[in-house]
Scaffold this motif. Structure first.
Motif, mmCIF file in Angstrom:
data_model
loop_
_atom_site.group_PDB
_atom_site.id
_atom_site.type_symbol
_atom_site.label_atom_id
_atom_site.label_comp_id
_atom_site.label_asym_id
_atom_site.label_seq_id
_atom_site.Cartn_x
_atom_site.Cartn_y
_atom_site.Cartn_z
ATOM 1 N N LYS A 8 0.638 -1.292 -0.079
ATOM 2 C CA LYS A 8 -0.121 0.160 0.018
ATOM 3 C C LYS A 8 0.985 1.402 0.023
ATOM 4 N N TYR A 10 3.774 1.766 -1.368
ATOM 5 C CA TYR A 10 4.253 1.563 -3.028
ATOM 6 C C TYR A 10 3.002 2.210 -3.675
ATOM 7 N N GLY A 11 1.831 1.950 -3.479
ATOM 8 C CA GLY A 11 0.571 2.238 -4.315
ATOM 9 C C GLY A 11 0.538 3.931 -3.886
ATOM 10 N N LYS A 12 0.545 4.365 -2.744
ATOM 11 C CA LYS A 12 0.352 5.579 -2.639
ATOM 12 C C LYS A 12 1.395 6.478 -2.974
ATOM 13 N N ILE A 310 -5.733 3.501 -7.321
ATOM 14 C CA ILE A 310 -4.627 2.878 -7.998
ATOM 15 C C ILE A 310 -3.757 2.298 -6.628
ATOM 16 N N THR A 311 -3.971 2.990 -5.422
ATOM 17 C CA THR A 311 -3.353 2.352 -4.219
ATOM 18 C C THR A 311 -3.926 1.149 -4.032
ATOM 19 N N GLU A 312 -5.131 0.773 -4.017
ATOM 20 C CA GLU A 312 -5.938 -0.489 -3.623
ATOM 21 C C GLU A 312 -5.374 -1.337 -4.967
ATOM 22 N N THR A 313 -5.381 -0.872 -6.343
ATOM 23 C CA THR A 313 -5.084 -1.934 -7.352
ATOM 24 C C THR A 313 -3.709 -2.237 -7.185
ATOM 25 N N LEU A 314 -2.584 -1.637 -6.832
ATOM 26 C CA LEU A 314 -1.369 -2.331 -6.565
ATOM 27 C C LEU A 314 -1.239 -3.225 -5.381
ATOM 28 N N PRO A 366 0.591 2.042 -13.897
ATOM 29 C CA PRO A 366 -0.228 2.694 -12.830
ATOM 30 C C PRO A 366 0.040 4.218 -13.056
#
Length: 381
Positions: A8, A10-12, A310-314, A366
């Motif tokens: 998460k 990394y996604g952020k 995108i945070t949740e996706t990754l 992303p």
């Protein structure tokens, strides 16, 4: 920090700093593009495809070390059927004019570097005719019909004649020696009714290498088009359809560029790996794009904003993508357990290609998704 929180985080970071990620990708891509200019096709012959401890390969090495080589070229002189209607055209390959032509090629080729020996039917005729070439077709026929060696150079239908060229060790310079012999052939126009061709393993190797790059481009182009059609049908959106393809294209650039930067040469058999990498690597991009769209639409709960999506996706796709990649790497690395060197090379290239496609899908796609979605929403306001 556990793995979920790390993913998460990394996604952020991608959601907040997509431009920085794009910049890093651009710099690495430029480096890889330079690496692609340094990419070379392996010069080794077919012996490099097999283990060095194989008896046949060891025997070939002995021949090269002790006798200077085991390669050969053959000049094929044939009756040209297209000129049969011309009364001045040669109808029998044993014609004295053809014999003299063959001897001229023999002498010229014998002067070339890396040529150990050249043999033609002219050698038999001189040996059986007091050192001279016969001036008549009848005498030539008589000598060749009695010689047990004639069949090595003249076909039974008397339409084809061979000139055999024994070479020193030419592994790695097959193209150069083939070009030299072909240039020599071109300098000696054949008699009317005769056509000439050059064959042999060095000539075949040159032909194969000449076809590698065009074939790579052709198969890659067809693969791209086919994959593009599939993803466009899947997402029914030009933007979402192009992003996975862009990701896998970047992955192939990174793969070839890395090979060039590391000085790893590709071999003819690995030229088809690019198409295979495209077919496998496209799945990574599709997973990221599809999950992002579903998060925006609220399929898994409430609709999320682009940064949250995108945070949740990754956080959700990295684990399954990592598992898929690991399984593929194990499978392709298993090819190293075999004895064929060529299979090891193919497996290593596939492993590198898959890793690069995954990295591209987790960085470029992303970043572009968040940037394009934010711009789209700002333009609506």
């Amino acid at each position: 920090m556990d793995l979920d929180n790390l993913l998460k985080a990394y996604g952020k970071f991608v959601a907040k700093r997509a431009e920085i990620v794009i910049l890093a990708i651009l710099l690495f891509t430029l480096l890889c593009i330079y690496g692609m200019t340094q990419l070379q096709i392996a010069a080794g012959g077919y012996s490099s495809y097999f283990p060095k401890d194989e008896k046949a390969i060891q025997a070939m090495d002995v021949v090269k070390d002790e006798f200077g080589g085991a390669d050969s070229l053959t000049i094929v002189i044939e009756i040209d059927d297209e000129n049969l209607d011309d009364k001045n055209a040669i109808m029998d390959i044993r014609d004295p004019r053809v014999i003299r032509y063959a001897e001229s090629l023999e002498r010229a080729c014998s002067k070339l570097e890396k040529v150990m020996d050249v043999q033609s039917v002219a050698d038999i005729l001189r040996a059986e005719n007091n050192g001279d070439l016969p001036n008549s077709l009848a005498t030539t026929k008589s000598i060749l019909e009695k010689s047990p060696l004639a069949s090595r150079f003249v076909s039974s239908d008397y339409k084809t004649m061979l000139i055999r060229i024994s070479l020193a060790d030419v592994e790695g310079i097959e193209e150069e020696i083939t070009d030299e012999v072909q240039k020599t052939i071109d300098e000696y126009p054949p008699p009317l009714g005769i056509k000439v061709a050059l064959t042999g393993m060095p000539a075949i190797t040159k032909t194969i290498r000449a076809q590698i790059k065009p074939d790579m481009k052709r198969t890659s182009r067809i693969s791209f088009i086919a994959i593009l059609i599939i993803v466009l049908l899947l997402f029914r959106s030009l933007k979402y359809g192009l992003l996975p393809l862009l990701g896998v294209a970047l992955g192939t650039i990174w793969t070839n560029g890395t090979l060039g930067l590391l000085g790893i040469k590709i071999k003819p058999v690995t030229s088809g790996a690019t198409s295979m990498v495209l077919g496998i690597g496209i799945d990574f991009g599709i997973q990221v794009v599809n999950r992002f769209r579903l998060e925006l639409e609220g399929i898994f709960g409430e609709k999320l904003e682009p940064e949250e999506a995108i945070t949740e996706t990754l956080a959700r796709v990295i684990k399954p993508m990592g598992t898929t990649t690991l399984a593929a790497l194990i499978g392709f690395r298993a090819m190293n357990l075999g004895r064929l060197t060529v299979m090891k090379d193919l497996g290593n290239m596939m492993c590198l290609g898959i890793v690069m496609c995954m990295l591209s899908a987790l960085t470029l796609i992303p970043s572009l998704l968040i940037i394009t979605e934010k711009r789209r929403r700002r333009s609506k306001k």
